[in-house]
Design an enzyme around this catalytic site. Structure first.
Site, PDB file in Angstrom:
ATOM      1  N   GLU A  40      10.168  -4.350   0.994  1.00 31.86           N
ATOM      2  CA  GLU A  40      11.511  -4.681   0.557  1.00 31.86           C
ATOM      3  C   GLU A  40      11.875  -3.627  -0.491  1.00 31.86           C
ATOM      4  O   GLU A  40      11.108  -3.423  -1.423  1.00 31.86           O
ATOM      5  CB  GLU A  40      11.471  -6.080  -0.073  1.00 31.86           C
ATOM      6  N   ARG A 271      -4.437 -10.587   0.495  1.00 34.78           N
ATOM      7  CA  ARG A 271      -3.862  -9.506  -0.287  1.00 34.78           C
ATOM      8  C   ARG A 271      -4.896  -8.934  -1.240  1.00 34.78           C
ATOM      9  O   ARG A 271      -5.913  -9.566  -1.528  1.00 34.78           O
ATOM     10  CB  ARG A 271      -2.618  -9.967  -1.051  1.00 34.78           C
ATOM     11  N   LYS A 281       5.302  -7.844  -8.984  1.00 36.71           N
ATOM     12  CA  LYS A 281       6.499  -7.049  -9.283  1.00 36.71           C
ATOM     13  C   LYS A 281       7.103  -7.456 -10.610  1.00 36.71           C
ATOM     14  O   LYS A 281       7.522  -6.611 -11.391  1.00 36.71           O
ATOM     15  CB  LYS A 281       7.536  -7.235  -8.170  1.00 36.71           C
TER      16      LYS A 281
HETATM   17  P1  ATP Z   1       7.921  -9.544  -3.012  1.00 31.42           P
HETATM   18  O1  ATP Z   1       7.462 -10.654  -3.850  1.00 31.42           O
HETATM   19  O2  ATP Z   1       9.107  -8.823  -3.581  1.00 31.42           O
HETATM   20  O3  ATP Z   1       8.054  -9.858  -1.548  1.00 31.42           O
HETATM   21  P2  ATP Z   1       5.712  -7.930  -2.169  1.00 31.42           P
HETATM   22  O4  ATP Z   1       4.629  -7.437  -3.051  1.00 31.42           O
HETATM   23  O5  ATP Z   1       5.387  -8.844  -1.049  1.00 31.42           O
HETATM   24  O6  ATP Z   1       6.753  -8.509  -3.160  1.00 31.42           O
HETATM   25  P3  ATP Z   1       7.017  -6.281  -0.213  1.00 31.42           P
HETATM   26  O7  ATP Z   1       7.877  -5.108  -0.425  1.00 31.42           O
HETATM   27  O8  ATP Z   1       7.581  -7.449   0.486  1.00 31.42           O
HETATM   28  O9  ATP Z   1       6.482  -6.676  -1.642  1.00 31.42           O
HETATM   29  O10 ATP Z   1       5.658  -5.827   0.471  1.00 31.42           O
HETATM   30  C1  ATP Z   1       5.579  -4.997   1.601  1.00 31.42           C
HETATM   31  C2  ATP Z   1       4.294  -5.264   2.325  1.00 31.42           C
HETATM   32  O11 ATP Z   1       3.176  -5.037   1.470  1.00 31.42           O
HETATM   33  C3  ATP Z   1       4.203  -6.694   2.810  1.00 31.42           C
HETATM   34  O12 ATP Z   1       3.786  -6.683   4.166  1.00 31.42           O
HETATM   35  C4  ATP Z   1       3.186  -7.312   1.913  1.00 31.42           C
HETATM   36  O13 ATP Z   1       2.466  -8.305   2.588  1.00 31.42           O
HETATM   37  C5  ATP Z   1       2.296  -6.135   1.537  1.00 31.42           C
HETATM   38  N1  ATP Z   1       1.665  -6.356   0.230  1.00 31.42           N
HETATM   39  C6  ATP Z   1       2.273  -6.599  -0.941  1.00 31.42           C
HETATM   40  N2  ATP Z   1       1.382  -6.797  -1.931  1.00 31.42           N
HETATM   41  C7  ATP Z   1       0.158  -6.675  -1.372  1.00 31.42           C
HETATM   42  C8  ATP Z   1      -1.196  -6.764  -1.863  1.00 31.42           C
HETATM   43  N3  ATP Z   1      -1.463  -7.051  -3.149  1.00 31.42           N
HETATM   44  N4  ATP Z   1      -2.207  -6.552  -0.994  1.00 31.42           N
HETATM   45  C9  ATP Z   1      -1.942  -6.260   0.294  1.00 31.42           C
HETATM   46  N5  ATP Z   1      -0.717  -6.172   0.820  1.00 31.42           N
HETATM   47  C10 ATP Z   1       0.332  -6.376   0.014  1.00 31.42           C
HETATM   48 MG    MG Z   2       7.117  -9.621   0.303  1.00 31.43          MG
END
Ligand code: ATP
Ligand code: MG
Length: 575
Positions: A40, A271, A281
């Protein structure tokens, strides 16, 4: 990017690859593998995203498929072009290539609205007009079923009309919402008629004011996957309970002729949780906004832009992703694992150089004034093919302040009056004393050298000494700013109660910031470092791995950041 013929070499054995293997054996999607990384654009990528990037691109690479970079920009208010640009740059920096597969979810808004209208027409979606509060009350709880909204029985015609007017901007935010019609008594709360479209009078960074209804993430994501012919949609564990809705929605839309079968398959993995940093974030924003760090790309920040300035490498991240593995249950990975991956790659690739970080003058009193000569230092101890460089030696040298002790402690093998040491790549010297200022601080150390002891000359090794010091010629040195970076937090799980700590003592993660995570020094570097290009990486002997700062370093005026020390110093100091 992908080479199917040698794909097996890059295929690691984790449960996701096993599932993909099974799908391929059944001939599903004719063996095709297509994944996506769907950030995102509302923030900078962090180390956790690196894991997801390496996994998604790595899986595609291993099976000769493609991985898409898709901006999941369905939420109009929080997204910005600045983040889109930074994300593109970071994924490229990690060395991955999406080819022509760069997508924006907002390009699918038209199709998503058509999907919603199809569901309404099929009696599978309705416009609800309960207040948010009532909707929450009607939803039920984990133990109690929900109950039907009084608007659930609206006719298809009325729903189509209301949704059209929602789209046309007739209603203010929050007055109506489009919901899937599934089962308000489902044990899975996510199937109790989830919201799929909401009214939002907001400007979108790409579609402008075209829309005033926006799809919910859980509705949009499966459709994005299906539009792009994704085969395996890899996401983090918190979406496990959403999978039944993912499957329900795509099955409806396949029945409606929107998408062919087989439909994309969602697979969840744990994750990344990493010690000594925060990856949320919200917390990262707080660190930047409150000035605890120097910005998103501060080398202490666990962002990918920060990692790059820190000197971490893409190869190190890939190695880390491999070692951290892919698992189905949450756990913590220690920061030392990431650091060790960086060390391994840098040890292999970084040329060696000499830098004196805490300079003290050493005067060779029997070396002629105004004279100098070259010594030769290998660029890499294990790689003679990388050659050697010249290091000028003269009467006055910089050495580390800690390499001299007027009164040595037991076991000290470096400079003290009467002791002999080797100046690395140069001569053996014997310490004769030191000079002091009025306060008694040592201002210079004096010594005499043995002209027949130069490294690499016949007979030099008849001198047996225990200390081997690094040095830089005062007349030739390049003075430079060096920033010593360390872990951003001093405790493994910032903000969490310490073991044995009083239970009433809630901690703020900011209390655990490591105040010594950045120290700026004025160092003396060997002259060959004066002209290096930004982002050049080196091992400074005895000190660790350093990178010429991407933005502040210039030829003639280098600035170095410490990436990581030579050895892990945190294990023994663990709280
Ligand atoms: P938000 O809370 O804004 O959704 P987010 O960390 O999930 O935050 P995204 O931009 O939606 O951010 O993440 C993009 C991709 O990265 C998603 O597929 C998410 O699952 C993956 N991702 C985010 N944080 C992690 C993490 N700590 N470990 C592995 N994958 C992650
Ligand atoms: Mg997300």
């Amino acid at each position: 990017m992908s080479h199917p013929e040698n794909a097996d070499l890059t295929r690691s054995t984790h449960f996701i690859n096993n599932l993909i293997e099974a799908d391929r054996q059944q001939g599903k999607w004719d063996g095709r593998v297509e994944t996506r990384f769907p950030p995102e654009p509302n923030g900078y990528l962090h180390y956790g995203h690196a894991k997801s990037i390496c996994l998604n691109f790595g899986v595609a690479e291993a099976y000769g498929g493609a991985c898409h970079l898709r901006f999941d920009d369905t939420n109009p208010t929080k997204e910005e072009q600045e983040f889109v640009d930074a994300i593109i740059e970071s994924v490229q920096w990690l060395g991955y290539d999406w080819g022509e597969h760069l997508y924006f979810a907002s390009d699918y808004f038209e199709k998503m609205a058509a999907c919603a209208e199809y569901l309404i027409g099929a009696g599978k979606a309705y416009v609800d007009s309960l207040s948010a509060e009532d909707m929450r009350a009607y939803r039920g709880t984990l133990t109690e079923p929900g109950k039907d909204s009084p608007f659930r029985s609206r006719s298809i015609e009325e729903n189509l009309d209301l949704f059209a007017r929602m789209k046309a901007g007739e209603f203010p935010d929050g007055t109506h919402i489009l919901r899937a019609k599934i089962d308000m008594a489902s044990p899975n709360i996510n199937l109790r008629d989830p919201a799929i479209y909401r009214i939002r009078h907001a400007h979108h960074h790409r579609t402008g004011d075209r829309w005033c209804v926006y799809p919910m993430y859980t509705f949009a994501h499966p459709i994005e996957d299906a539009i792009e012919n994704i085969t395996h949609s890899l996401c983090t564990l918190e979406f496990e309970d959403q999978r039944p809705f993912y499957d329900w929605l795509l099955a409806q839309l396949a029945d409606g002729g929107f998408f062919p079968r087989p439909l994309p398959r969602q697979i969840e993995f744990a994750r990344l949780n990493l010690t000594y940093v925060v990856l949320s974030k919200r917390k990262l924003v707080q660190l930047v906004d409150e000035g605890h760090v120097d910005g998103w790309d501060d080398p202490r920040m666990p962002t990918l832009v920060g990692a790059r300035r820190r000197g971490f490498t893409a190869e190190g991240f890939r190695l880390f992703a491999e070692r951290a593995g892919v698992s189905k249950s949450d756990g913590w990975i220690d920061m030392s694992v990431l650091e060790e991956c960086m060390r391994e790659h840098l040890n292999d690739t970084a040329e060696r150089r000499v830098a004196v970080l805490d300079p003290l003058k050493l005067i060779i009193t029997n070396y002629p004034e105004g004279q100098s000569e070259q010594c030769f230092a290998p660029n890499h101890p294990l790689k003679p093919e990388l050659g050697q460089r010249e290091m000028p030696l003269s009467r006055e040298l910089w050495i580390e302040r800690e390499d001299f002790m007027e009164t040595p402690i037991k076991g000290f093998r470096r400079l003290f009056p009467g002791n002999k040491v080797r100046l690395r790549y140069g001569y053996v010297v014997e310490c004769t004393g030191c000079e002091k200022d009025a306060e008694g601080n040592v201002t210079a150390v004096t010594c005499e050298y043995f002209p027949d002891s130069k490294s690499g000359t016949p007979g030099a090794d008849t001198y047996k000494v225990k200390g081997n010091l690094h040095w830089v010629s005062v007349a030739h040195a390049c003075q430079a700013e060096v920033r010593l970076y360390d872990r951003l937090f001093a405790y493994p799980q910032p903000g969490q109660r310490r073991e044995g700590g009083a239970p009433e003592l809630e901690r703020d993660f900011l209390d655990d910031i490591n105040p010594d995570a950045k120290r700026c020094l004025t160092a003396q570097l060997e002259p060959s470092l004066a002209q290096v290009a930004a982002e050049s990486r080196f091992q400074f002997e005895r000190h660790g791995y350093f990178v010429a700062d991407r933005f502040d370093s210039r030829a003639g005026a280098p600035v170095f950041n410490r990436t990581v020390t030579l050895k892990d110093s945190w294990q023994k100091s663990k709280p």
